[in-house]
Design an enzyme around this catalytic site. Sequence first.
Site, short mmCIF file in Angstrom:
data_model
loop_
_atom_site.label_atom_id
_atom_site.label_comp_id
_atom_site.label_asym_id
_atom_site.label_seq_id
_atom_site.Cartn_x
_atom_site.Cartn_y
_atom_site.Cartn_z
CB SER A 1 41.57 46.24 39.87
OG SER A 1 40.06 46.90 40.21
CE1 TYR B 1 34.39 44.97 40.49
CE2 TYR B 1 36.08 46.43 40.92
CZ TYR B 1 35.31 45.47 41.31
OH TYR B 1 35.85 44.60 42.28
CB THR C 1 34.07 41.59 38.24
OG1 THR C 1 35.53 41.42 38.21
CG2 THR C 1 33.77 41.21 39.64
CE LYS D 1 38.45 38.40 39.85
NZ LYS D 1 37.39 38.67 41.04
CG HIS E 1 35.27 40.00 44.54
ND1 HIS E 1 34.98 40.18 43.21
CD2 HIS E 1 35.94 41.06 45.15
CE1 HIS E 1 35.30 41.36 43.18
NE2 HIS E 1 35.74 42.10 44.02
#
Length: 431
Positions: free
Chosen positions: A179, A202, A228, A304, A328
């Site tokens: 992440s 992100y 994402t 995603k 998520h």
Amino acid sequence: MSDDRDDLRSHLAGSGAPDRRAFIQFLASSPLLTSAGVSTLVGALTAGGGALAQSYDVLRAPASKVGDVIDSPEQALNVMDFEPAAKKALPPAHYGYLASGVDGDETLRANHEAFSKIRIRTRRLIDVRKIDTSITILGQTYNSPIMLAPVSSQGAFNPEAEGAVARAAKVQGHGMILSTVGSTSIEDVTKDRGAPVWYMLYPTDDWNVTEALVKRAEAAGAPAIVLTVDRQGGRNTETLFRLPRDDTRDCKMCHGGGFANEVSRKPMFDDLDVSKVNNLYGTGMTWEFVDRLRKIVKGKLVLKGIVTHEDAKESLNHGVDALIVSNHGGRAEESLEATIDALPEVVKAVDGKIPVLIDGGFRRGTDVLKGLALGASAVCIGRPYCWGLAAFGQPGVEAVLKIMQREFETIMRQVGAVKISEITSEDVTRG
């Protein structure tokens, strides 16, 4: 050693059912469980006739007393055993972050409960003594179709954070996605994994920061950038908000206001100017943003959070290399749509042109097989390995992966598949 085997067979084959306590005491003193190990014991039980073929199953469970919460990874019988241990180990606020869905957590529950509506068709008289669970996806080969999904802030669960997870993934050859707001840098995670990992992006609302994150990840060898796209509408994480009420610590000591404070302990933002960033999740992203990102991503681009056939088809028009069906982990929106139910329409929409992965609610090896049978190229797990991390560190993560892999190999044999490509939609039906 042959005498020991004869003694064991005699002990089990005597008149009447053997006394369990005496049997365990016999095993504890047997040399079969020292130098030769459990595999020798299995051979002793199965050689010379098949009547005792399943008797070794008792050895899966420790003979010592186990309380309501396991004290070691070895005591776990399934991955769910790690959740109470994680809850016991973590402060309430940190457990709340891990446990929370959105609103009433109904989508979180739906993700897993949907698996109970899918039945597995088993086949007989196929030689499944040797199976191959390896997969190749986006040019990377892994020993298992079970990949580790990106989970933020793993330092909240264990001081070794993503490093411990990467080392555990290395042991059995699992793929891993890091992440953006992980507690460990991609360089360190790649070193611990011993191979490149995928990078979940992100994007923030500052393109300069977005570009810098992509360049750093690719410089570290990341073969795929995973954008994402399921966090743009905001969310109401009630469980996360509720459990800190039971936490005696002052959360403001670690969590200050504003974006700069939010990412001050996240190494992927080291040396970046985040003064213009107001949002981590890139609110306002459109397909034009995907096009812009596609131009700077040198490797593979993955989206995603795709859960509909409309978005899956549109992805093909924008040079996307793979999709991850995801809500998520039930914490994007309270849709009540389980990812395993959304998977078939996404797979049908891309029509084999790109791989489709999935996460959300996978807890058993049978779940993994169902995901693959419905068209997924791989499945990703999140909470289970974080439970293991929180409870026992790297050994806990290793145990979670071993349990799920063992269960998957078992059901794979039971459907008569000796390699991943032999798992098809014919192996499942819906109730």
